[in-house]
Design a protein around this motif. Sequence first.
Motif, PDB file in Angstrom:
ATOM      1  N   ALA A  10     -31.085 -13.595 -12.465  1.00 20.08           N
ATOM      2  CA  ALA A  10     -31.257 -14.555 -11.364  1.00 20.08           C
ATOM      3  C   ALA A  10     -31.471 -15.989 -11.842  1.00 20.08           C
ATOM      4  CB  ALA A  10     -32.454 -14.130 -10.501  1.00 20.08           C
ATOM      5  N   ILE A  11     -32.044 -16.154 -13.034  1.00 16.13           N
ATOM      6  CA  ILE A  11     -32.381 -17.502 -13.522  1.00 16.13           C
ATOM      7  C   ILE A  11     -31.159 -18.431 -13.530  1.00 16.13           C
ATOM      8  CG2 ILE A  11     -33.102 -18.808 -15.586  1.00 16.13           C
ATOM      9  CD1 ILE A  11     -35.144 -16.427 -16.031  1.00 16.13           C
ATOM     10  N   PRO A  12     -30.040 -18.050 -14.189  1.00 16.48           N
ATOM     11  CA  PRO A  12     -28.879 -18.963 -14.165  1.00 16.48           C
ATOM     12  C   PRO A  12     -28.298 -19.156 -12.762  1.00 16.48           C
ATOM     13  CG  PRO A  12     -28.315 -16.876 -15.243  1.00 16.48           C
ATOM     14  CD  PRO A  12     -29.786 -16.887 -15.044  1.00 16.48           C
ATOM     15  N   LEU A  13     -28.358 -18.112 -11.918  1.00 19.43           N
ATOM     16  CA  LEU A  13     -27.854 -18.243 -10.546  1.00 19.43           C
ATOM     17  C   LEU A  13     -28.649 -19.293  -9.771  1.00 19.43           C
ATOM     18  CD1 LEU A  13     -27.262 -14.513  -9.436  1.00 19.43           C
ATOM     19  CD2 LEU A  13     -25.554 -16.183 -10.165  1.00 19.43           C
ATOM     20  N   CYS A  14     -29.982 -19.249  -9.936  1.00 21.16           N
ATOM     21  CA  CYS A  14     -30.840 -20.208  -9.240  1.00 21.16           C
ATOM     22  C   CYS A  14     -30.607 -21.635  -9.739  1.00 21.16           C
ATOM     23  CB  CYS A  14     -32.312 -19.837  -9.426  1.00 21.16           C
ATOM     24  SG  CYS A  14     -32.787 -18.327  -8.531  1.00 21.16           S
ATOM     25  N   ILE A  15     -30.438 -21.774 -11.051  1.00 16.50           N
ATOM     26  CA  ILE A  15     -30.207 -23.110 -11.622  1.00 16.50           C
ATOM     27  C   ILE A  15     -28.856 -23.659 -11.159  1.00 16.50           C
ATOM     28  CG2 ILE A  15     -29.829 -24.377 -13.781  1.00 16.50           C
ATOM     29  CD1 ILE A  15     -31.960 -22.468 -15.039  1.00 16.50           C
ATOM     30  N   LEU A  16     -27.845 -22.798 -11.122  1.00 22.89           N
ATOM     31  CA  LEU A  16     -26.519 -23.230 -10.661  1.00 22.89           C
ATOM     32  C   LEU A  16     -26.541 -23.599  -9.178  1.00 22.89           C
ATOM     33  CD1 LEU A  16     -24.200 -20.650 -12.473  1.00 22.89           C
ATOM     34  CD2 LEU A  16     -24.182 -23.129 -12.803  1.00 22.89           C
ATOM     35  N   LYS A  17     -27.292 -22.831  -8.379  1.00 23.89           N
ATOM     36  CA  LYS A  17     -27.302 -23.057  -6.931  1.00 23.89           C
ATOM     37  C   LYS A  17     -28.119 -24.288  -6.547  1.00 23.89           C
ATOM     38  CE  LYS A  17     -28.466 -20.851  -2.521  1.00 23.89           C
ATOM     39  NZ  LYS A  17     -29.322 -21.902  -1.975  1.00 23.89           N
ATOM     40  N   ARG A  68     -36.169 -25.838  -9.638  1.00 22.69           N
ATOM     41  CA  ARG A  68     -37.201 -25.272  -8.755  1.00 22.69           C
ATOM     42  C   ARG A  68     -36.899 -25.642  -7.300  1.00 22.69           C
ATOM     43  NH1 ARG A  68     -42.657 -23.547  -8.669  1.00 22.69           N
ATOM     44  NH2 ARG A  68     -44.027 -24.688  -7.264  1.00 22.69           N
ATOM     45  N   ASP A  69     -36.703 -24.642  -6.459  1.00 22.85           N
ATOM     46  CA  ASP A  69     -36.335 -24.890  -5.062  1.00 22.85           C
ATOM     47  C   ASP A  69     -36.632 -23.628  -4.253  1.00 22.85           C
ATOM     48  OD1 ASP A  69     -34.957 -25.239  -2.576  1.00 22.85           O
ATOM     49  OD2 ASP A  69     -33.632 -26.694  -3.532  1.00 22.85           O
ATOM     50  N   LEU A 126     -39.045 -20.942 -10.394  1.00 25.48           N
ATOM     51  CA  LEU A 126     -37.798 -21.435  -9.801  1.00 25.48           C
ATOM     52  C   LEU A 126     -37.758 -21.181  -8.296  1.00 25.48           C
ATOM     53  CD1 LEU A 126     -35.222 -20.321 -12.533  1.00 25.48           C
ATOM     54  CD2 LEU A 126     -35.735 -22.685 -11.866  1.00 25.48           C
ATOM     55  N   GLY A 127     -38.439 -20.118  -7.834  1.00 20.82           N
ATOM     56  CA  GLY A 127     -38.482 -19.796  -6.411  1.00 20.82           C
ATOM     57  C   GLY A 127     -39.496 -20.614  -5.633  1.00 20.82           C
ATOM     58  N   GLY A 128     -40.136 -21.580  -6.293  1.00 25.30           N
ATOM     59  CA  GLY A 128     -41.073 -22.462  -5.603  1.00 25.30           C
ATOM     60  C   GLY A 128     -42.434 -21.865  -5.352  1.00 25.30           C
ATOM     61  N   ILE A 129     -42.755 -20.755  -6.025  1.00 30.81           N
ATOM     62  CA  ILE A 129     -44.069 -20.130  -5.823  1.00 30.81           C
ATOM     63  C   ILE A 129     -45.181 -21.112  -6.215  1.00 30.81           C
ATOM     64  CG2 ILE A 129     -45.609 -18.356  -6.776  1.00 30.81           C
ATOM     65  CD1 ILE A 129     -43.342 -16.384  -6.575  1.00 30.81           C
ATOM     66  N   VAL A 130     -46.222 -21.174  -5.388  1.00 29.10           N
ATOM     67  CA  VAL A 130     -47.360 -22.064  -5.621  1.00 29.10           C
ATOM     68  C   VAL A 130     -48.405 -21.301  -6.421  1.00 29.10           C
ATOM     69  CG1 VAL A 130     -49.182 -23.431  -4.511  1.00 29.10           C
ATOM     70  CG2 VAL A 130     -46.901 -23.260  -3.442  1.00 29.10           C
ATOM     71  N   PHE A 131     -48.743 -21.808  -7.596  1.00 20.52           N
ATOM     72  CA  PHE A 131     -49.681 -21.107  -8.478  1.00 20.52           C
ATOM     73  C   PHE A 131     -51.077 -21.702  -8.367  1.00 20.52           C
ATOM     74  CE2 PHE A 131     -45.492 -20.622 -10.512  1.00 20.52           C
ATOM     75  CZ  PHE A 131     -45.432 -19.241 -10.564  1.00 20.52           C
TER      76      PHE A 131
END
Length: 270
Positions: free
Chosen positions: A42-49, A53-54, A133-138
């Motif tokens: 999923a990491i490269p898919l998220c970066i490409l999309k 972080r979004d 990358l999924g925008g989770i708040v830590f």
Amino acid sequence: MDVLWMVSLLLIPLLMWTSSTFVFYFKKFFYVAWMMCLALFAIPLCILKSGGRDIENMRIIRFLVRHVKYFLGLRFEVSGWEHLQTEGPYVIISNHQSSLDVLGLMEILPDRCTMIAKKELTYAGTVGLICWLGGIVFINRKKTSDAKSVMSDAAKTMLEDQIRLWVFPEGTRNQNGDLLLFKKGAFHLAVQAQVPLIPVVFSSYRNFYLRKEKQFKSGTIRLKILPKIETKGLTSDDVSDLCDKSFNVMRSAFLEISPSVSQSNGPMSH
């Protein structure tokens, strides 16, 4: 070496059939390993999309994770879908029993919704990176001042970016057959942002998943989405009552949908 492989391949089904402890560890190992592999994909898919972080990356994560339940022999029965048909930002609160909650979360996760999670998750290899990358708040649970600051910032972000946040108000995993008393962070967040709370209740896992007894069988998880609780007009003085109200409605629902939990627990003091 070939003989060793053959013996291993024969042993695994035999142990799966005869040893519940082996099944427990096999499923746990598979779950963690497979989630890490999915995160790596999923990491490269998220970066490409999204370029980084979004919160929109949660769509990709949700899509990739939703099949995992079948490998573990789990299924979900969801009721109350209509309560998620709410426009704009809101805070989802749910009980927290184990890392398996992620599967239920992804089953119903609305668009533009991410989670508030413990900071330690950032160190979980590829899973930590995909969470970021999924925008989770830590939040740092050990520093109350940091947690309050993060919640305050999260309230502003919710309104500015029109996002939803999923919070586990028990604060930690709990499989004792009841709900732990809620921490107030999620309720301060909802009141600060003046957005509704939507309670989501997972039924008890005890009829198929027992960590201490090392049992992990197939099972059904009931997921009940409850009517929203409004916070408009409330102030920080109302947070305790709001927390109590939410706890009570969620605990009632938990006992109602959890046949494996003894009804003789009696009401907890709160």
